[in-house]
Design a protein around this motif. Structure first.
Motif, PDB file in Angstrom:
ATOM      1  N   PHE A 131      -1.939  -4.638  -4.994  1.00  0.00           N
ATOM      2  CA  PHE A 131      -1.037  -3.482  -4.971  1.00  0.00           C
ATOM      3  C   PHE A 131      -1.783  -2.194  -5.251  1.00  0.00           C
ATOM      4  CE2 PHE A 131       1.617  -0.442  -7.364  1.00  0.00           C
ATOM      5  CZ  PHE A 131       2.590  -0.189  -6.418  1.00  0.00           C
ATOM      6  N   THR A 132      -1.504  -1.168  -4.473  1.00  0.00           N
ATOM      7  CA  THR A 132      -1.906   0.196  -4.810  1.00  0.00           C
ATOM      8  C   THR A 132      -0.668   1.061  -4.765  1.00  0.00           C
ATOM      9  OG1 THR A 132      -4.101  -0.092  -3.841  1.00  0.00           O
ATOM     10  CG2 THR A 132      -3.376   2.145  -4.220  1.00  0.00           C
ATOM     11  N   GLY A 133      -0.454   1.829  -5.831  1.00  0.00           N
ATOM     12  CA  GLY A 133       0.711   2.709  -5.871  1.00  0.00           C
ATOM     13  C   GLY A 133       0.890   3.280  -7.255  1.00  0.00           C
ATOM     14  N   SER A 134       2.107   3.638  -7.565  1.00  0.00           N
ATOM     15  CA  SER A 134       2.380   4.317  -8.836  1.00  0.00           C
ATOM     16  C   SER A 134       2.317   3.352 -10.009  1.00  0.00           C
ATOM     17  CB  SER A 134       3.761   4.965  -8.769  1.00  0.00           C
ATOM     18  OG  SER A 134       4.731   3.955  -8.594  1.00  0.00           O
ATOM     19  N   VAL A 176       0.827  -1.217   0.000  1.00  0.00           N
ATOM     20  CA  VAL A 176       0.000   0.000   0.000  1.00  0.00           C
ATOM     21  C   VAL A 176       0.857   1.262   0.000  1.00  0.00           C
ATOM     22  CG1 VAL A 176      -2.077  -0.994   0.998  1.00  0.00           C
ATOM     23  CG2 VAL A 176      -0.251  -0.257   2.513  1.00  0.00           C
ATOM     24  N   CYS A 230      -5.579   9.434  -5.833  1.00  0.00           N
ATOM     25  CA  CYS A 230      -5.329   8.883  -7.173  1.00  0.00           C
ATOM     26  C   CYS A 230      -6.377   9.274  -8.200  1.00  0.00           C
ATOM     27  CB  CYS A 230      -5.239   7.371  -7.066  1.00  0.00           C
ATOM     28  SG  CYS A 230      -6.664   6.658  -6.225  1.00  0.00           S
ATOM     29  N   GLU A 278       0.848  12.458 -13.830  1.00  0.00           N
ATOM     30  CA  GLU A 278       0.234  12.637 -12.510  1.00  0.00           C
ATOM     31  C   GLU A 278       1.151  13.496 -11.642  1.00  0.00           C
ATOM     32  OE1 GLU A 278       0.204   9.206  -9.837  1.00  0.00           O
ATOM     33  OE2 GLU A 278      -1.932   9.573  -9.540  1.00  0.00           O
ATOM     34  N   LYS A 282       2.444  -4.775   3.595  1.00  0.00           N
ATOM     35  CA  LYS A 282       3.674  -3.986   3.600  1.00  0.00           C
ATOM     36  C   LYS A 282       3.311  -2.504   3.490  1.00  0.00           C
ATOM     37  CE  LYS A 282       6.321  -2.300   0.645  1.00  0.00           C
ATOM     38  NZ  LYS A 282       6.420  -0.982   1.308  1.00  0.00           N
ATOM     39  N   GLU A 290      -3.852  -1.169  -8.561  1.00  0.00           N
ATOM     40  CA  GLU A 290      -4.571   0.112  -8.474  1.00  0.00           C
ATOM     41  C   GLU A 290      -3.523   1.199  -8.589  1.00  0.00           C
ATOM     42  OE1 GLU A 290      -7.725   0.396  -8.430  1.00  0.00           O
ATOM     43  OE2 GLU A 290      -8.444  -1.560  -7.779  1.00  0.00           O
ATOM     44  N   LEU A 291      -3.483   1.882  -9.744  1.00  0.00           N
ATOM     45  CA  LEU A 291      -2.322   2.732 -10.031  1.00  0.00           C
ATOM     46  C   LEU A 291      -2.690   4.208 -10.153  1.00  0.00           C
ATOM     47  CD1 LEU A 291      -0.783   0.208 -12.598  1.00  0.00           C
ATOM     48  CD2 LEU A 291      -0.490   0.291 -10.105  1.00  0.00           C
ATOM     49  N   GLY A 292      -1.874   4.934 -10.857  1.00  0.00           N
ATOM     50  CA  GLY A 292      -2.033   6.381 -10.911  1.00  0.00           C
ATOM     51  C   GLY A 292      -3.150   6.838 -11.834  1.00  0.00           C
ATOM     52  N   TRP A 352       1.276   5.634   0.757  1.00  0.00           N
ATOM     53  CA  TRP A 352       1.184   6.458   1.967  1.00  0.00           C
ATOM     54  C   TRP A 352       0.010   7.415   1.930  1.00  0.00           C
ATOM     55  CZ3 TRP A 352       1.304  10.967  -0.492  1.00  0.00           C
ATOM     56  CH2 TRP A 352       2.089  11.069  -1.658  1.00  0.00           C
ATOM     57  N   SER A 377       3.917   1.564   3.473  1.00  0.00           N
ATOM     58  CA  SER A 377       4.984   2.438   2.964  1.00  0.00           C
ATOM     59  C   SER A 377       5.857   2.903   4.121  1.00  0.00           C
ATOM     60  CB  SER A 377       4.362   3.682   2.330  1.00  0.00           C
ATOM     61  OG  SER A 377       4.090   3.474   0.998  1.00  0.00           O
ATOM     62  N   GLY A 432       9.380  -4.675  -0.761  1.00  0.00           N
ATOM     63  CA  GLY A 432       8.119  -4.907  -1.469  1.00  0.00           C
ATOM     64  C   GLY A 432       8.333  -5.851  -2.642  1.00  0.00           C
TER      65      GLY A 432
HETATM   66  P1  NAD Z   1       4.833   3.867  -5.008  1.00  0.00           P
HETATM   67  O1  NAD Z   1       4.493   3.044  -6.187  1.00  0.00           O
HETATM   68  O2  NAD Z   1       6.145   4.528  -4.977  1.00  0.00           O
HETATM   69  O3  NAD Z   1       4.753   2.975  -3.685  1.00  0.00           O
HETATM   70  C1  NAD Z   1       3.585   2.285  -3.316  1.00  0.00           C
HETATM   71  C2  NAD Z   1       3.961   1.105  -2.456  1.00  0.00           C
HETATM   72  O4  NAD Z   1       4.657   0.152  -3.251  1.00  0.00           O
HETATM   73  C3  NAD Z   1       4.912   1.444  -1.326  1.00  0.00           C
HETATM   74  O5  NAD Z   1       4.596   0.600  -0.233  1.00  0.00           O
HETATM   75  C4  NAD Z   1       6.278   1.092  -1.899  1.00  0.00           C
HETATM   76  O6  NAD Z   1       7.218   0.796  -0.903  1.00  0.00           O
HETATM   77  C5  NAD Z   1       5.942  -0.121  -2.736  1.00  0.00           C
HETATM   78  N1  NAD Z   1       6.781  -0.362  -3.911  1.00  0.00           N
HETATM   79  C6  NAD Z   1       7.343   0.537  -4.735  1.00  0.00           C
HETATM   80  N2  NAD Z   1       7.969  -0.095  -5.751  1.00  0.00           N
HETATM   81  C7  NAD Z   1       7.772  -1.418  -5.581  1.00  0.00           C
HETATM   82  C8  NAD Z   1       8.135  -2.591  -6.303  1.00  0.00           C
HETATM   83  N3  NAD Z   1       8.855  -2.531  -7.431  1.00  0.00           N
HETATM   84  N4  NAD Z   1       7.738  -3.794  -5.834  1.00  0.00           N
HETATM   85  C9  NAD Z   1       6.998  -3.882  -4.711  1.00  0.00           C
HETATM   86  N5  NAD Z   1       6.635  -2.819  -3.967  1.00  0.00           N
HETATM   87  C10 NAD Z   1       7.006  -1.587  -4.406  1.00  0.00           C
HETATM   88  O7  NAD Z   1       3.638   4.901  -4.856  1.00  0.00           O
HETATM   89  P2  NAD Z   1       3.466   6.034  -3.743  1.00  0.00           P
HETATM   90  O8  NAD Z   1       4.284   7.193  -4.157  1.00  0.00           O
HETATM   91  O9  NAD Z   1       3.638   5.467  -2.381  1.00  0.00           O
HETATM   92  O10 NAD Z   1       1.898   6.356  -3.909  1.00  0.00           O
HETATM   93  C11 NAD Z   1       1.413   7.261  -4.795  1.00  0.00           C
HETATM   94  C12 NAD Z   1       0.900   6.565  -6.040  1.00  0.00           C
HETATM   95  O11 NAD Z   1      -0.146   5.651  -5.698  1.00  0.00           O
HETATM   96  C13 NAD Z   1       0.273   7.525  -7.021  1.00  0.00           C
HETATM   97  O12 NAD Z   1       0.680   7.207  -8.328  1.00  0.00           O
HETATM   98  C14 NAD Z   1      -1.212   7.284  -6.856  1.00  0.00           C
HETATM   99  O13 NAD Z   1      -1.998   7.616  -7.971  1.00  0.00           O
HETATM  100  C15 NAD Z   1      -1.249   5.833  -6.577  1.00  0.00           C
HETATM  101  N6  NAD Z   1      -2.522   5.471  -5.938  1.00  0.00           N
HETATM  102  C16 NAD Z   1      -3.424   4.745  -6.634  1.00  0.00           C
HETATM  103  C17 NAD Z   1      -4.657   4.434  -6.062  1.00  0.00           C
HETATM  104  C18 NAD Z   1      -5.686   3.640  -6.806  1.00  0.00           C
HETATM  105  O14 NAD Z   1      -6.593   3.106  -6.165  1.00  0.00           O
HETATM  106  N7  NAD Z   1      -5.601   3.516  -8.106  1.00  0.00           N
HETATM  107  C19 NAD Z   1      -4.935   4.874  -4.776  1.00  0.00           C
HETATM  108  C20 NAD Z   1      -3.987   5.622  -4.099  1.00  0.00           C
HETATM  109  C21 NAD Z   1      -2.766   5.904  -4.682  1.00  0.00           C
END
Ligand code: NAD
Length: 483
Positions: free
Chosen positions: A229-232, A153, A287, A386, A179, A253-255, A155, A181, A215
Motif C-alpha cells: 500500500f502507498t497512500g495516506s 496506489v 510524500c 501533511e 487497484k 508507504e505513508l505520509g 494518484w 486511485s 480497496g
Molecule cells: P489515500 O490514502 O486516500 O488513497 C490511497 C489509495 O488507497 C487509493 O487507491 C485509495 O482508493 C485507497 N484507499 C483509501 N482508503 C483505503 C482503505 N481503507 N483500504 C484500502 N484502500 C484504501 O491517499 P491519496 O490521497 O490517494 O494519496 C496521498 C497520500 O499518499 C499522501 O499522504 C502521501 O504522503 C502518500 N504517499 C506516500 C508515499 C510513500 O512512498 N510513502 C508515496 C506517495 C504518496
C-alpha cells in the motif's frame, strides 16, 4: 493484441465486462473539465480479478519459471511501456496536474527502468542458498514468492508507485491485483495495453480501479497473500489493523512532514534546482518533500527572502505546458484542503511572504500559488500535518542540536534533506535525523537503495534488494548431509 477502448477491467489478460454500471468521473486538473467516465470496480469484479491472479500464481507455472525466463517476459513489458511513454505522461498529467516535464521523465520512464533493474537483480540473486548447519548438516534456504499481492496506489505518482511494487513482485514470481486511485485511471489503461502486448502471462497482472471501499474489500480478500500500500497515514492505519487481524504481510508507504535543514554554511541560491526537487516537486504532492524548512536564526530573514523570491519565480500553469514548474493540485478537494491549511497557518500566527491564494490568470483548474510561510513554530498545524500542496513553512532554530530536535519532533519520518557547503557536516547531521531516507544537498531517490518511512510514515521498504525481499518468504529445508 491492442486494447484501445476499455470495455471494463483488465483481468486475466483481457477486458472483463463490469459487474455493475458504477462509473468514475475523470476530471482534468488544469481546467476542472469533466473528460469522461470509466467503469468503477465492485466487489464481484475484485473477486474475478483475485481469482485470476490466484490461478496465475497457483497453476500457470509463472511462480516457478526460472528468473531468466521471467526476466525475458519482464523486459518485454518494459519495451511495451516505453513504446507508450508519451501516452502515459499525457494521461497522468491531464488527470492529476503533474507538470508534463516531470511525468515525461518519471511516470513514463521509471516503470521500465525498475522492471529491468528487478529482472536483473532476481537473476543475480539465486532464490536458493546452501548454508552449513549450526550443528552440522546443511540447510537449504529458499526465497519463495509470497503469492498474490494486492497493490493499492495513490494518484500522485500513479505509475511510478505502481512499479515500486509490480517490478519486484514480478521478478519474485508473484502475481498481482492493482487497484488504481479513482483520480488516475486512464494511465492504467495504457498499462493494460502494454501488458497485453507483452509476454507476461494472462492473469499475472490484473487491474481494478475504484475507491476506498473496494480497496478495503481487496485488503481483506481471502485470496490475497500480501498487501502493498502507498497512500495516506489514515488509510494505512486502517489497512494495518486489518492485516494485523489476518496476520497478512503488509508494506505501508505513508505520509510525511519531512525537514529540510539549512545549515549556517549553506549556499542556497546555488542549489535552488535541487531544493525545488526536494521541497516542491509535483506541486507539493510528493510524500517525501521537506516542507518544514529549518533555518538558522541568524540567517533566518535571508533564507526567507531567498525562498520567497524563488517561489515567486516559479512558472505556474497548465500541466501539459512543458514550461510549467507548478501545475494544479489533483482535485478540487485537494485544493480546498490546501487552502484550509493556509488559513490555519495564518490563524496560528504564521506570516505569508508570498502566495496563499489562486494564481493570477488561472480562472479554472485546481491551482494554489506556491506559498511561503515565515514565523512558523514547529507546534503549528502547518508544521505538524501533511499539507500535500506547494506550501513551505520556514522555522527558525538557534543551534544544530535544536535543529535536529525540531526535525525529529514529528509524527512522521519519511524523507528530509540537509543543505550545507560541507558534505561531511551534512552526513553527520543526516545520521542524527530520525527518518527512512535523507539527502545532502538533494533529495533524489536511488532505485538501488531502500525507501520507506519510520513512525507514522510507514512499515517496510520498497526499492533496492530490500524491495525484492518484500515479495519473498524464506523457507528452510534441513538436511543431515553436507552439500
Ligand atoms: P489515500 O490514502 O486516500 O488513497 C490511497 C489509495 O488507497 C487509493 O487507491 C485509495 O482508493 C485507497 N484507499 C483509501 N482508503 C483505503 C482503505 N481503507 N483500504 C484500502 N484502500 C484504501 O491517499 P491519496 O490521497 O490517494 O494519496 C496521498 C497520500 O499518499 C499522501 O499522504 C502521501 O504522503 C502518500 N504517499 C506516500 C508515499 C510513500 O512512498 N510513502 C508515496 C506517495 C504518496
Amino acid at each position: 493484441m491492442t486494447l484501445t477502448e476499455p470495455a471494463g477491467f483488465f483481468i486475466d489478460g483481457a477486458w472483463a465486462a463490469p459487474s455493475t454500471s458504477q462509473r468514475i468521473d475523470i476530471i482534468e486538473a488544469s481546467t476542472g473539465r469533466a473528460l469522461t467516465t470509466v467503469p468503477q470496480a465492485a466487489e464481484a469484479d475484485v473477486d474475478t480479478a483475485v481469482a485470476a491472479a490466484r490461478r496465475a500464481f497457483d497453476n500457470s507455472g509463472w511462480s516457478s519459471w526460472t528468473p531468466e525466463a521471467r526476466a525475458k517476459a519482464i523486459y518485454s513489458l518494459a519495451e511495451a511501456l516505453e513504446a507508450r511513454a508519451a501516452a502515459t505522461a499525457q494521461t497522468v498529467s491531464i488527470q492529476n496536474g503533474m507538470p508534463i516535464s516531470i511525468s515525461s521523465t518519471s511516470e513514463s520512464v521509471v516503470p521500465a527502468t525498475l522492471l529491468r533493474y528487478y529482472a536483473d537483480l532476481a537473476v543475480r540473486h539465486p532464490a536458493e542458498e546452501h548454508r552449513p548447519g549450526f550443528a552440522g548438516g546443511t540447510t537449504i534456504v529458499r526465497r519463495e514468492p509470497i503469492g498474490v499481492v494486492a497493490a493499492i496506489v495513490p494518484w500522485n505518482f500513479p505509475q511510478t508507485l505502481t512499479f515500486f511494487k509490480v517490478a519486484p513482485l514480478l521478478a519474485a514470481g508473484c502475481t498481482v491485483v492493482i487497484k488504481p486511485s479513482p483520480e488516475t485511471v486512464l494511465d492504467s489503461y495504457v498499462l493494460a495495453e502494454a501488458i497485453a502486448a507483452s509476454d507476461i502471462p494472462a492473469g499475472v497482472i490484473n487491474i481494478v480501479p475504484g475507491g476506498r471501499e473496494i480497496g478495503a474489500y481487496l485488503v481483506a480478500h481471502p485470496g490475497v497473500d500480501k498487501i502493498a500500500f502507498t497512500g495516506s497515514t489514515a488509510a494505512g492505519r486502517a489497512i494495518g489493523e486489518v492485516c494485523g487481524r489476518l496476520i497478512r504481510p503488509v508494506t505501508l508507504e505513508l505520509g510525511g512532514k519531512s525537514a529540510s535543514i539549512v545549515l549556517d554554511d549553506a549556499d542556497l541560491p546555488s542549489l535552488l534546482e535541487q531544493f525545488f526537487a526536494a521541497t516542491l516537486m509535483n506541486n507539493g504532492q510528493t510524500c517525501y518533500l521537506g516542507t518544514r524548512v529549518l533555518a538558522p536564526r541568524h540567517r533566518y530573514a535571508e533564507t526567507v527572502d531567498i525562498l520567497t523570491d524563488f517561489a515567486r519565480s516559479l512558472t505556474v500553469g497548465n500541466a501539459l505546458d512543458p514550461a510549467t514548474q507548478i501545475g494544479p493540485l489533483a482535485t478540487a478537494t485537494q485544493q480546498q484542503k490546501v487552502q484550509n491549511y493556509i488559513s490555519r497557518g495564518v490563524a496560528d500566527g504564521g506570516r505569508i511572504t508570498t502566495g496563499g491564494g489562486r494564481p493570477a490568470g488561472t480562472d479554472t483548474g485546481w491551482f494554489v500559488e506556491p506559498t511561503i510561510f515565515a514565523d512558523v513554530d514547529n507546534s503549528h498545524t502547518i508544521a505538524r500535518e501533511e499539507i500535500f500542496g506547494p506550501v513551505l513553512a520556514v522555522i527558525p532554530y538557534a543551534d544544530l542540536d535544536e535543529a535536529i530536535a525540531v526535525a525529529n519532533d514529528s509524527d512522521f519520518g519519511l524523507g528530509g534533506s540537509v543543505w550545507t557547503s560541507d558534505e561531511q557536516r551534512g552526513i553527520d547531521v543526516a545520521r542524527r535525523v530520525q527518518t527512512g531516507s535523507i539527502g545532502v544537498n538533494n533529495f533524489s531517490l536511488d532505485f538501488c537503495s531502500p525507501f520507506g518511512g519510520i513512525k507514522a510514515s510507514g512499515l517496510g521498504r520498497e526499492l533496492g534488494p530490500e524491495g525484492l525481499a518484500a515479495y519473498q518468504q524464506s523457507k528452510s529445508i534441513f538436511l543431515t548431509t553436507t552439500r
